[in-house]
Design an enzyme around this catalytic site. Structure first.
Site, PDB file in Angstrom:
ATOM      1  CG  ASP A 335      -1.660   1.048   1.375  1.00 14.24           C
ATOM      2  OD1 ASP A 335      -2.701   1.348   0.645  1.00 14.24           O
ATOM      3  OD2 ASP A 335      -1.616   2.006   2.272  1.00 14.24           O
ATOM      4  CD  GLU A 372      -2.272   2.195  -3.551  1.00 16.82           C
ATOM      5  OE1 GLU A 372      -3.368   2.405  -4.057  1.00 16.82           O
ATOM      6  OE2 GLU A 372      -1.762   2.312  -2.256  1.00 16.82           O
TER       7      GLU A 372
END
Length: 671
Positions: A335, A372
């Protein structure tokens, strides 16, 4: 026969009534050793550390054991405590030191801290942050990771609780790892071969000032600890075994397991947030801080982990090695991974030590690493993320391009072609496996909502509809939200099939959002992180109500798996066409494009896309090698004629022309 015990199996002194001896500095955390438990914890700026022991569920400690100075080696405090009942033991640490926030130090000996290396937290009730000791007696039998090539993956992103929590799921343990095991036959039927689990690290489900609910879990408090409330056996403290059982059963079905991991921030927030672990252990080491001791906030959540500090880097490596080696997971999606390339002051590092270490770590060598590649402070590294020939990326440009093309924007056709062949403008040196293609993910509209709403509808989130992305590239097909207009519904159904077919016919690794294959809706909410209920749970009744969409998706996945040329190949294996064969139209006004993927033999696929609201007749190139064109899919056709079983495609009546309907995708294959 005399059995010799290791010399450190005997105590040397007593502290608070417990027999103890100086412990081993490594490994960190609580480790069972002969006769006792070795506790090891790091703090560079502490002046004293105390081990706090509790009997399970009791409010007051049963003992507090200060670490003698002689038990400290460098910055590591280690002690072996003998005679503990580990199955009923909970523990934490009190850490004292300077309390000078302007210098980054926030020690508070009144707070009992979680062990950051704890394999298990209690996870519920008033003492949910207390640490526990695991038994490590799970039987993996002959578990073998599938080790699928990157390019062969079809990733399916899901939330462990939301996938089976709805009453319609029909599983015996809804909302748990065990419940997900019961749905493995569904995953196999759909044809996906990799699940990406949204965060399963222990987190606080009440960590939200607006609704009081944190559903997604992107605020970890226990990085080594699988979430207890996702386990049917969590209250019996068997969540580690239940998680491992899930991995073993998925592997048995040929399905890999990726974890969505969060190392950019923690649940401790900024100056106003709680002290749970890092903040009290060594705030100045674990967090990026300004010169006056405030928290940098590149994560948008209040704090930012100081990931490239050598100690924190070691922590991240230890954590991922644990999940890979001890829990057999097959890879990780990081993330806001762009943060992992920042230095202590937030500066962008040329050669980020953490990213390099992860890329070359011997234990993680075969594990997938997916970034990401952006953060909440505006750093966007899609196509430029430091990859060391190991990292893949969530391709946000693929998402945006496909969305814009499907809704009919002008000037997108050329970029769509680039995205369909693996985005070589960004990944030519790494190949198509470097791009994880997706149209939807947990963060944003579901696919059904993407074609049903022009605007987000996040009023229920309690933030005045100000949260969530405003740039959705969505189109409601003529009516905002739910409707019974058959024309609108038919167009929406076609648009969903268009997006799915483009995704599954593009080079790169496709990722589906769970439920998109059966038309899941969040009623226009594109940021449903704060809802743990029917809005976010998968309604399994959709499986029957949208059986046509499920069948279509299943066949599209099977078609992809049957044709390697869609998963990768040389640039020369793709030829472009337009309304005229061999004459693609790259003009800004063009809305029609066709790609011929030719892998030789029977592996030849023609993909035609039309985002115009009118139909067109395309001149077909001659099928190679004396073969004939057969129709696999036509999203303009009514179900079930919108897609055929791979291998059973009917021949095309006219071998020289293809009529492609308004706003539709067609795929031909040679036989």
């Amino acid at each position: 026969m005399t059995i010799l015990e290791p010399i450190d199996a005997y105590p040397t002194q007593r502290i608070a009534g417990y027999p103890v001896r100086a412990g081993r500095s490594l490994p960190f955390g609580a480790t069972r050793v002969p006769g006792g438990v070795n506790f090891s914890v790091f703090s560079n700026h502490a002046t004293s550390v105390t081990l706090v022991l509790y009997r399970e569920g009791e409010p007051e400690p049963m003992a507090e054991l200060p670490f003698p100075e002689s038990f400290r080696v460098g910055s590591v405090y280690a002690m072996t405590v003998f005679g503990l009942d580990v199955e009923r033991l909970e523990y934490g640490y009190r850490v004292d030191g300077p309390r000078r926030p302007w210098q980054g130090h926030r020690f508070d000996p009144d707070t009992v801290l979680s062990d950051p290396y704890a394999r298990m937290l209690t996870g519920h009730g008033p003492y949910r942050h207390r640490s526990r000791v695991t038994l490590d007696d799970f039987d993996w039998e002959d578990d073998r990771p599938p080790r699928l090539p990157h390019e062969d993956l079809v990733i399916y992103e899901l939330h462990v609780r939301g996938f089976t929590r709805h009453p319609s799921s029909g599983v015996s343990a809804p909302g748990t790892y065990a419940g997900l095991v019961e749905k493995i036959p569904y995953l196999r039927e759909l044809g996906v071969n990799c699940v990406e689990l949204m965060p399963v690290f222990e987190f606080d489900e009440t960590d939200n000032v607006f609704t009081g609910v944190n559903y997604w879990g992107y605020s970890p408090i226990g990085f080594f600890a699988p979430k207890a409330s996702y386990a049917a056996t969590g209250r019996d403290h068997m969540q580690v075994d239940e998680f491992k059982h899930l991995v073993k059963e998925l592997h048995r079905a040929g399905i890999e397991v990726l974890l969505d991991v969060v190392f950019n921030h923690t649940a401790e927030g900024d100056e106003r947030g709680p002290t749970i672990s890092f903040k009290g252990l060594d705030n100045a080491t674990y967090y990026m801080l300004t010169a006056d001791g405030h928290y940098y906030n590149f994560s948008g959540t209040g704090n930012t982990l100081n990931c490239n500090h050598p100690v924190v880097r070691g922590f991240v490596l230890d954590c991922l090695r644990y999940w890979a080696a001890e829990c057999h997971v097959d890879g990780f999606r990081f993330d806001l991974a762009a943060i992992l390339g920042r230095g202590a002051d937030g500066e962008l590092l040329h050669n980020p030590p953490l990213l390099e270490s992860l890329a070359y770590d011997p234990i993680l060598r075969d594990r997938k690493l997916i970034a990401e590649a952006w953060d909440a402070a505006g750093l966007y590294q899609v196509g430029s993320f430091p990859h060391y020939s190991r990292w893949s990326e969530w391709n946000g440009r693929y998402r945006d391009t496909v969305r814009r093309y499907v809704k009919g924007d002008l000037g997108v056709t050329g970029e769509l072609a680039t995205r369909m062949v693996g985005s070589p403008d960004m990944y030519s040196r790494r190949g198509a496996a470097a791009t994880v293609n997706f149209v939807t993910s947990h963060d944003g509209f579901t696919l059904r909502d993407l074609v049903s709403y022009d605007h987000k509808h996040n009023e229920a989130n309690g933030e005045g509809n100000g949260d969530g992305d405003d740039a959705n590239n969505s189109w409601n097909c003529g009516h905002e939200g739910e409707t019974d207009d058959p024309a609108v519904l038919a167009l929406r159904a076609r648009q969903q099939r268009n997006a799915l077919l483009l995704l599954l016919a593009s080079r790169g690794v496709p990722m589906l959002l769970a439920g998109d294959e059966i038309g899941r809706t969040q009623l226009g909410n594109n940021n449903a992180y704060c809802h743990d209920g029917p809005l976010t749970w998968l309604d399994w009744g959709l499986r029957e109500r949208n059986a046509d969409l499920f069948r279509f998706t299943r066949r599209a996945i099977a078609f992809r798996r049957a044709h390697p040329v869609l998963r990768g190949g040389s640039p020369g294996s793709v030829h472009w066409h337009g309304v005229r064969a061999w004459s693609p139209d790259w003009a800004a006004h063009s809305r029609v494009v066709a790609a011929l993927f030719d892998g030789g033999g029977n592996d030849c696929v023609y993909v035609a896309a039309n985002s115009h609201w009118e139909s067109h007749t395309l001149e077909l190139p001659a099928a190679p090698r004396g073969q004939t064109w057969h129709l696999f899919a036509d999203t303009a056709a009514a179900p079930p004629m919108d897609a055929f079983e791979p291998g059973s495609e009917p021949p095309l009546a006219n071998q020289s022309q293809l009529s492609i309907g308004p706003r539709s995708i067609a795929i031909l294959v040679t036989h």
